[in-house]
Scaffold this active site. Structure first.
Site, PDB file in Angstrom:
ATOM      1  N   LYS A  84       0.825  -1.212   0.000  1.00 17.69           N
ATOM      2  CA  LYS A  84       0.000   0.000   0.000  1.00 17.69           C
ATOM      3  C   LYS A  84       0.860   1.262   0.000  1.00 17.69           C
ATOM      4  CE  LYS A  84      -4.375  -1.716   1.736  1.00 17.69           C
ATOM      5  NZ  LYS A  84      -5.497  -1.510   2.659  1.00 17.69           N
ATOM      6  N   LYS A 129      -6.047 -10.860  -8.026  1.00 15.51           N
ATOM      7  CA  LYS A 129      -7.276 -11.057  -7.256  1.00 15.51           C
ATOM      8  C   LYS A 129      -8.359 -10.100  -7.757  1.00 15.51           C
ATOM      9  CE  LYS A 129      -8.347 -11.051  -2.488  1.00 15.51           C
ATOM     10  NZ  LYS A 129      -7.989 -10.872  -1.099  1.00 15.51           N
ATOM     11  N   LYS A 135     -12.108  -4.148  -6.561  1.00 12.26           N
ATOM     12  CA  LYS A 135     -12.870  -3.014  -7.061  1.00 12.26           C
ATOM     13  C   LYS A 135     -11.982  -1.971  -7.713  1.00 12.26           C
ATOM     14  CE  LYS A 135     -14.712  -3.387  -3.199  1.00 12.26           C
ATOM     15  NZ  LYS A 135     -15.327  -3.392  -1.874  1.00 12.26           N
TER      16      LYS A 135
END
Ligand code: TRP
Length: 327
Positions: free
Chosen positions: A110, A191, A194
């Site tokens: 991240k 994976k 969204k």
């Protein structure tokens, strides 16, 4: 044994969330006293839009109940409504080695994704997660693979706390959902998520037409797609989706037909679209009914908060006593 899990309010749910996590939660709530938490404090560790946050929380609550989370059986609440979690986070911070946090893969990923906002909250994310779990003395924690490392850290923090201040917490165990990795429609190496755009996932609210449209451009077995070989069902992302919604007879028909190139990808996709739409139809119907009464949903969350806080306050007092912070 209490079960605890959390989910971030980041927008519409997709079938990866449903088959990978929530469907399993719905089953597990029959077996364990369960607590499900909408983790808004985790969601704000990356850039987000404050204007849509309340909407996202409400919609996620509706989705969870539509999928079968039963507020009569389980506690369903929003993380930031129980301030004891952030209090316990501070306490646990004092026994968490920085070196351990630096090793966390999700933090590294991240940080790379959002180099402009590598903040303290993102770094401390796993400790807040440990506090979520320990506050309710949960021992069963269903999570995706990406959270297993955080669970390991939670176990380490648990041992350190018990050793330093006396036996207080039990070590939680993660349970992984069978077949929990649902991959992107356009890039089966990733994976389903969204953040990669609507063509890469099927949302729980997609209409049968949209489902078919998204599937028609989805990646299948690369060899079959290049027309160099007949298909190998196990190499096909869509065959894995079929396993979630199609009958064994249909699976057999598809696997054989694909290998012998007797059926085309389009036919296979059409059947998958129909079966997915059938599985989602009752959820969509329930969702529509629930959305008509947002006040009732807010009341469910308020009740959940009240139940969660009772447990949280009791644990926090015990912790503070053990630490000499109160008598
Ligand atoms: N970090 C988890 C995720 O993004 C969500 C979460 C927060 C969680 N607190 C938790 C999961 C406690 C299990 C237990 O998937």
């Amino acid at each position: 044994m209490t079960l605890f899990s959390g989910i971030q309010p980041t927008g519409l749910l997709h079938i990866g969330n449903y088959f990978g996590a929530i469907k399993n939660w719905v089953k597990l709530q029959e077996k364990y006293p369960s607590i499900f938490c909408i983790v808004d404090y985790h969601a704000i560790t990356v850039p987000y839009d404050p204007k849509t946050m309340q909407d996202k929380i409400l919609n996620l609550t509706i989705d969870l109940i539509a999928c079968g989370i039963d507020p009569k059986k389980s506690i369903l609440f929003v993380q930031s409504q129980v301030p004891e979690a952030t209090e316990l986070t501070w306490i646990l911070n004092t026994i968490t080695p920085i070196g351990e946090l630096r090793r966390m893969t999700q933090f590294k990923d991240k940080s790379q994704e959002h180099p402009e906002s590598v903040n303290m909250g993102l770094f401390d994310y796993p400790v807040l997660m440990a506090a979520d779990i320990l506050l309710y003395k949960a021992q069963i924690v269903p999570v995706g693979e990406d959270q297993v490392q955080h669970l390991e850290l939670t176990r380490e923090i648990t041992r350190k706390f018990n050793k330093t201040f006396g036996q207080t917490f039990l070590e939680p165990k993660s349970i992984l959902t069978q077949g929990s990795r649902i991959m992107s429609l356009t890039d089966p190496a990733k994976k389903m998520s969204k953040s990669s755009g609507p063509e890469t996932y099927i949302s729980l609210s997609d209409s049968p037409e949209t489902i078919f449209k998204k599937l028609s451009t989805a990646m299948t077995d690369p060899a079959r797609q290049r027309k160099t070989d007949p298909g190998t069902p196990d190499k096909c992302n869509l065959y894995h989706l079929h396993k979630l919604v199609s009958s064994s007879k249909e699976l057999d028909y598809i696997a054989k037909g694909c290998q012998k190139a007797q059926i085309g990808c389009l036919e296979c996709k059409k059947l998958l679209a129909d079966n997915l739409a059938r599985e989602l139809a009752p959820i969509q119907k329930k969702r529509k009914e629930l959305a008509e009464n947002p006040e009732k949903i807010k009341k469910i969350l308020a009740d959940g908060t009240e139940q969660a806080r009772k447990i949280a306050q009791k644990t926090l007092i015990e912790v503070k006593k053990k630490m000499g912070l109160t008598d």
